[in-house]
Write an enzyme that holds these catalytic residues in place. Structure first.
Site, PDB file in Angstrom:
ATOM      1  N   THR A  95       0.692  -0.970   0.235  1.00  0.00           N
ATOM      2  CA  THR A  95      -0.228   0.259   0.240  1.00  0.00           C
ATOM      3  C   THR A  95       1.206   1.531  -0.007  1.00  0.00           C
ATOM      4  O   THR A  95       1.639   1.717   1.064  1.00  0.00           O
ATOM      5  CB  THR A  95      -0.837   0.330   1.261  1.00  0.00           C
ATOM      6  OG1 THR A  95      -2.032  -0.676   0.796  1.00  0.00           O
ATOM      7  CG2 THR A  95      -1.689   1.345   1.701  1.00  0.00           C
ATOM      8  N   LYS A 170      -8.488   2.709  -3.255  1.00  0.00           N
ATOM      9  CA  LYS A 170      -8.033   2.052  -1.694  1.00  0.00           C
ATOM     10  C   LYS A 170      -8.143   3.263  -0.969  1.00  0.00           C
ATOM     11  O   LYS A 170      -9.311   3.281   0.137  1.00  0.00           O
ATOM     12  CB  LYS A 170      -6.460   1.176  -2.019  1.00  0.00           C
ATOM     13  CG  LYS A 170      -6.002   0.437  -0.572  1.00  0.00           C
ATOM     14  CD  LYS A 170      -4.687  -0.598  -0.497  1.00  0.00           C
ATOM     15  CE  LYS A 170      -4.771  -0.864   0.668  1.00  0.00           C
ATOM     16  NZ  LYS A 170      -6.156  -0.802   1.731  1.00  0.00           N
TER      17      LYS A 170
END
Lengths: 289, 289, 289, 289
Positions: A95, A170
């Site tokens: 991420t 996200k």
């Protein structure tokens, strides 16, 4: 099909194990090499460095802790860049923000390599269970190539277009989640101060239109004052901040996300940053002594 | 067991029909009497007035539009109060604020009657399917008596203590819901303005930890600009206001609910009050042209 | 005392003129050279480039439009860096963020020069009247040297410590100002929709404890829908964002500033970014049709 | 001109003394009669009850603590209503909500009396100095009659139309004030946590466009942690709530006021309700430990 795998932390270990179980051959590497031992026992081969892994595999997957590590694994000595080139693909499932992703993409493309970003939704348990949601963006041919691996690690993968979009989806999801945990916390505190049973509230919520796995999973531990970090509050707050910054760029006014962000900031200032993001409940409670 | 039933609107019709189907005998009344026709065909008997219904039944259930109607059905001429007394029970399943509930309770108790408030969570579909969630509070003996009927109308009922608590739980749930629909709307608008597919966002959300029946149900119609009122926005805003007022009484600071309330107010000022509460999405969009 | 002066825009022209009037000798430069004409008629000398100005003067003051210009004047060809060195001082009075200021500082220090940042509070009128408030930070000896010039351009100057502090004070002040113009706008709209006279409200406000020059100055033009940009809304919004980012760094929860920022963002999305920051009033009105 | 004066608390004492000094004859009454002693020494006459005062004077002014007292002085035994009638005027300068004001108005009108509400802006010091701002609404002939007294007690009075408008203006002003003290508090905390001098910030603010008497007066004591209640926080919070309720009625979205209200609620929950409203600074600090 031999796949390189960089990073065997909380997430990477479960993901790598699922690949092995389903017959993929793995060359693994982790900064702390001892973390590779388990998967080597289960059949993986040890790579000496990111460069070594990339040299040996057509496709290398990375699952790293944060943007800083993601960058160093690529750009540092013995890093990915030293071996990447035509016929090599690099899939970064860490991420990271979209600018990190873009700079990795650019460097790899300049060497002739192909790049896919593929951050995931889901934490430790879905990683182990192979039920992650995979948000892939970048080179579509890499997506097709790596799809069999995605199908083992996740319950669903999406191909989302240009590099950066994976990170953006996200952020949007995490922003909604951050406002929801605040709404949930406010409701739990209001119930308590109004003399209602929080336990009953959890039951009522779980039966209705706003039931969610998150409330079901987090609620009981929140009431027990347990905040083991599945997703640390400081990372949630960072994602809220980045989502608000994205909203700033594209001129979207998001007052609820902004109020939620300030609540997370209060929680951080109370020293709760390393606990689970549901610890914002403590901040809400704190403002209502 | 013969039960009186007052109010055959969107909710009441489905609830009454379920009672008939499961063998309960019903004496029904509705302000617009023609609305009783369907259930009379299915076996119900017509009551001439609320007073008449209460005279004929040990237990009378009411499902009325709002506090004003709930009060008039009890206090007006030919109303519930004229026939209520010892051995009579009155179960008000309308959504009213706790002060309305308390004044009905008081008047009935003074006549020797017994009272249970039992607002529900769930709208038209769950009313038809018998899958409401019933939040009962007041006289526990009435709760026991009416439980067989609750089991037919709802998938779960709770007994929550003193009169007013049913209304309070409902406010807390609706407050959380109101913040959630705002968070969801902000996320959808942010996705759109950032060049992401809203449709894909819905799919991603539905697979993860914050999947909820509400997002699944409302999302697609929101994107089609369809806002048929399952729960009108002006009622949602009123519930946010009442929840904030409750928070004011018990000194709970709820910045996310407060921000959400202001968004609903903006939506109301845009003339969206009679649409579904998910129309707050239009207000969020409006602030981001 | 001969002083270099770079940048003769809205602010710089008035400031330079005040210096001339009070007997300072000026070497002036502006990207569009024609803008130097007026001051040259009044006695200033023309410099050919930033490098030329710095070469000819011990102290050079800059008053530039934004961080990008501030950087280019220093780092580009014929820029400040080419002539700066020991015995030369550079005083940047432009409004820039602290990181811009720090990178200019660093580059000048490496050449042996001395640096003072000195952003101002006040716009066109105070620049002309010599009543700016000067927020200086950096090399204290430069501050002492340039003080006679500050006394002519401003009604008060502060020495605030290390480079970056000038920018930080300005952010804090502008953040308070941004929340105040929102509070003021909400009050004006509420008065109007409640049937009260906005004009009378302005009079009442001006007599009491929260009277401010800003309300007195902006109020009447806001009611006339006039928003000539003394300070453009997009810059105010940028300052709110930067102040919130500063709060993020040091973990200060600022829900009122955050709500104000979202209102400015809504105003920006409505295309009001180039109007005066008081045009947020139009956004507040818009949310209350 | 003989005037009745009910209520000699913090405000009323100074107001009554100013009337005496300027040659008005006063008949005074206070629930705790001993509080009348000072003004009686200075020439006032004692009234035995509100009814007695009204019987003896054509015009009676009241300055009472809160709505409950304002109502009881009118409606209770020996209250204003017993003597009011044609040719009698009642001027209520207490701060009450518009519904209290309207019910007093109605009762007095039914007896043939005339009514003016006239809440003030300003606290203890302006009451003593005769520099209050008077927000009068109701019977305009009473306004003309009582104007000479207003001119002694205040620096400016406004006639604002129908009963209720005085209260509404005061709410709007207090709402703006409440958001401003929050903005100011956030700025002070941000300065402190960013390593800036709060004292210098006060000086900078006091020189610029957002200088206000309030910042100048409250700032220094806030920094010394002194919060002697000139205007108690719980009353400020109540006014924010009422202003938001007014906004709710007329559909005005006020996110900044809403965020400020939640901060005041947090302060109340921390036990700061009886301190000065500037104690919200402690809540802002608290959220930023």
């Amino acid at each position: 099909m031999e796949i390189g795998f960089l990073g065997l932390g909380i997430m990477g270990l479960g993901m790598g194990r699922n690949l092995l179980k389903h017959g993929f051959k793995l060359v693994v590497w982790n900064r702390t090499l001892s973390k590779c031992d388990e998967l080597i026992k289960e059949g993986a081969t040890l790579g000496k460095s990111p460069a070594d892994v990339v040299k040996r595999c057509k496709i290398t997957i990375a699952m790293l802790a944060d943007p800083a590590v993601a960058l160093s694994v690529v750009f540092d000595k013995d890093g990915v860049l030293e071996s990447i080139g035509p016929d090599k693909s690099y899939v970064d499932m860490s991420t990271v923000d979209s600018s990190t992703s873009c700079s990795i993409h650019k460097a790899i493309a300049e060497k002739g390599g192909r790049f896919l970003e593929a951050p995931v939704s889901g934490s430790k348990k879905p990683a182990e269970d192979g039920t992650l949601i995979i948000l892939a963006a970048g080179d579509e041919s890499v997506y097709s190539e790596v799809l069999p691996a995605f199908e083992v690690m996740g319950k669903k993968s999406f191909y989302l277009g240009e590099v950066g979009n994976g990170a953006r989806y996200k952020l949007v999801v995490n922003m909604i989640m951050g406002s929801m945990i605040n709404a949930f916390s406010e409701g739990l505190v209001l119930a308590d101060k109004s003399g209602l049973s929080q336990q009953t509230l959890l039951e009522v919520l779980d039966l209705g239109a706003i039931a969610t796995p998150m409330f079901k999973m987090k609620g009981p531990s929140m009431l027990k004052d347990k905040f083991d970090p599945a997703f640390p509050l400081k990372h949630q707050q960072k994602d809220m901040r980045l989502a608000l910054a994205l909203g700033d760029e594209v001129s979207v006014s998001m007052p609820v996300a902004a109020a939620s962000n300030e609540a997370f900031k209060m929680a951080k200032s109370m020293g709760l940053g390393d606990l689970d993001f549901s610890a914002v409940y403590k901040a809400v409670n704190h403002g209502s002594a």
